[in-house]
Design a protein around this motif. Structure first.
Motif, PDB file in Angstrom:
ATOM      1  N   LYS A 277      37.132  44.101  38.004  1.00  0.00           N
ATOM      2  CA  LYS A 277      38.375  43.448  38.408  1.00  0.00           C
ATOM      3  C   LYS A 277      39.528  43.970  37.548  1.00  0.00           C
ATOM      4  CE  LYS A 277      40.086  38.845  39.356  1.00  0.00           C
ATOM      5  NZ  LYS A 277      40.122  37.498  38.846  1.00  0.00           N
ATOM      6  N   GLY A 278      40.559  44.434  38.187  1.00  0.00           N
ATOM      7  CA  GLY A 278      41.694  44.997  37.460  1.00  0.00           C
ATOM      8  C   GLY A 278      42.506  43.930  36.742  1.00  0.00           C
ATOM      9  N   CYS A 279      42.934  44.250  35.544  1.00  0.00           N
ATOM     10  CA  CYS A 279      43.804  43.338  34.794  1.00  0.00           C
ATOM     11  C   CYS A 279      44.485  44.120  33.679  1.00  0.00           C
ATOM     12  CB  CYS A 279      43.002  42.174  34.210  1.00  0.00           C
ATOM     13  SG  CYS A 279      41.804  42.674  32.970  1.00  0.00           S
TER      14      CYS A 279
ATOM     15  N   VAL B  85      37.631  39.278  22.581  1.00  0.00           N
ATOM     16  CA  VAL B  85      38.374  39.609  23.807  1.00  0.00           C
ATOM     17  C   VAL B  85      37.401  39.785  24.975  1.00  0.00           C
ATOM     18  CG1 VAL B  85      40.008  41.208  24.887  1.00  0.00           C
ATOM     19  CG2 VAL B  85      40.217  40.687  22.448  1.00  0.00           C
ATOM     20  N   VAL B  86      36.282  40.458  24.717  1.00  0.00           N
ATOM     21  CA  VAL B  86      35.284  40.656  25.763  1.00  0.00           C
ATOM     22  C   VAL B  86      34.771  39.297  26.256  1.00  0.00           C
ATOM     23  CG1 VAL B  86      32.962  41.537  26.252  1.00  0.00           C
ATOM     24  CG2 VAL B  86      34.595  42.980  25.056  1.00  0.00           C
TER      25      VAL B  86
ATOM     26  N   LYS C 219      36.477  34.489  32.033  1.00  0.00           N
ATOM     27  CA  LYS C 219      37.446  34.406  33.134  1.00  0.00           C
ATOM     28  C   LYS C 219      37.005  35.212  34.358  1.00  0.00           C
ATOM     29  CE  LYS C 219      40.303  31.865  30.841  1.00  0.00           C
ATOM     30  NZ  LYS C 219      40.563  30.467  31.183  1.00  0.00           N
ATOM     31  N   GLY C 220      35.826  35.776  34.313  1.00  0.00           N
ATOM     32  CA  GLY C 220      35.269  36.457  35.487  1.00  0.00           C
ATOM     33  C   GLY C 220      35.721  37.894  35.674  1.00  0.00           C
ATOM     34  N   TYR C 221      36.391  38.480  34.666  1.00  0.00           N
ATOM     35  CA  TYR C 221      36.871  39.854  34.844  1.00  0.00           C
ATOM     36  C   TYR C 221      35.734  40.876  34.807  1.00  0.00           C
ATOM     37  CZ  TYR C 221      41.664  38.302  34.552  1.00  0.00           C
ATOM     38  OH  TYR C 221      42.854  37.680  34.805  1.00  0.00           O
ATOM     39  N   LEU C 222      34.604  40.493  34.217  1.00  0.00           N
ATOM     40  CA  LEU C 222      33.515  41.459  34.091  1.00  0.00           C
ATOM     41  C   LEU C 222      32.395  41.210  35.106  1.00  0.00           C
ATOM     42  CD1 LEU C 222      33.340  41.717  30.185  1.00  0.00           C
ATOM     43  CD2 LEU C 222      34.810  42.934  31.793  1.00  0.00           C
ATOM     44  N   GLU C 223      32.634  40.220  35.989  1.00  0.00           N
ATOM     45  CA  GLU C 223      31.631  39.919  37.028  1.00  0.00           C
ATOM     46  C   GLU C 223      31.579  41.024  38.072  1.00  0.00           C
ATOM     47  OE1 GLU C 223      32.595  36.243  38.931  1.00  0.00           O
ATOM     48  OE2 GLU C 223      32.087  35.124  37.106  1.00  0.00           O
TER      49      GLU C 223
END
Ligand SMILES: Nc1ncnc2c1ncn2[C@@H]1O[C@H](COP(=O)(O)OS(=O)(=O)O)[C@@H](OP(=O)(O)O)[C@H]1O
Ligand SMILES: Nc1ncnc2c1ncn2[C@@H]1O[C@H](COP(=O)(O)OP(=O)(O)O)[C@@H](O)[C@H]1O
Length: 208
Positions: free
Chosen positions: A29-31, A195-196, A202-206
């Motif tokens: 997921k882009g951020c 940070v990881v 927050k689900g960014y690495l799902e």
């Protein structure tokens, strides 16, 4: 839209492949992870540690570091308030493109003015802007003086140096604040892990 800024008669072109499709393709997921703080606070060190940790987990990230960008994209800019604002605006726009491409974009710049960081945040949809404040005391940054710039600034040989004779406005609200614990600075790896963990939570690495 037919007119914007100084360009007239321009029209937005919608790309048929969208962000969701790109994210699915690369399974992330882009951020934007925006690291702000004084010179010597550890921004680049954290950015590179985070970049490495994400790589180890199979997630693609890319570091936009202030120092490096001033060798190319922003080589025409100095350190006046106007130039710093333009520097942050440009990097915010580039970071937005990286995030839209599906990447985890790590921007590490002093970015001393709150309004400029907030403007970058406003560019990102769906709160995909994660502001990380390196709250390292000036005294520690100055004692590190990895590039010898504080010494030059104290001697008056560099004018307008952030924290010495130019302002740094700390975030009022940020997603992550990294500070000394009992007067001790944690390792870059430990900070990066924090940070990881946030990105994970927050689900960014799902998987997308
Ligand atoms: N006057 C002045 N003030 C602050 N910093 C200075 C200055 N002159 C040169 N440098 C070097 O430039 C690096 C900061 O660039 P940035 O693009 O991150 O700055 S800013 O966000 O536009 O304020 C900064 O790098 P970091 O130490 O990595 O922060 C310095 O090495
Ligand atoms: N967590 C840390 N613990 C100890 N030293 C650090 C840490 N982070 C950075 N440093 C050291 O501090 C100096 C400045 O770090 P750097 O990442 O270049 O800061 P910035 O990008 O904010 O200017 C470097 O010499 C670096 O090795």
């Amino acid at each position: 839209m037919s007119s914007l800024g100084n360009s007239n008669n321009i029209f937005w072109q919608e790309c048929p492949v969208g962000k969701l499709e790109r994210q699915k393709l690369i399974n992330q997921k882009g951020c934007v992870v925006w690291i702000t703080g004084l010179s010597g606070s550890g921004k680049s060190t954290l950015a590179f540690a985070l970049n490495r940790q994400l790589y180890s987990r199979g997630k693609l990230s890319y570091v936009l570091d202030g120092d490096n960008l001033r060798h190319g994209l922003n080589k025409d800019l100095g350190f006046s308030a106007e130039d710093r604002t333009e520097n942050i605006r440009r990097v915010g726009e580039v970071a937005k493109l990286f995030a839209d491409a599906g990447m985890i974009c790590i921007a590490s710049l002093i970015s001393p003015y709150r309004k400029d960081r907030d403007a970058c945040r406003a560019m990102l949809p769906d709160s995909n802007f994660i502001e990380v404040f390196m709250n390292t005391p000036l005294s520690l940054c100055e004692s590190r003086d990895a590039k010898g710039l504080y010494k030059l600034a104290r001697a008056g040989k560099i004018k307008g140096f952030t924290g010495i004779d130019d302002p740094y406005e700390p975030p009022l609200q940020c997603e992550i604040e990294l500070q000394l614990i009992d007067g001790i600075c944690r390792t870059p790896t430990a900070m990066s892990e924090q940070v990881v963990s946030y990105l994970e939570e927050k689900g960014y690495l799902e998987d997308q």
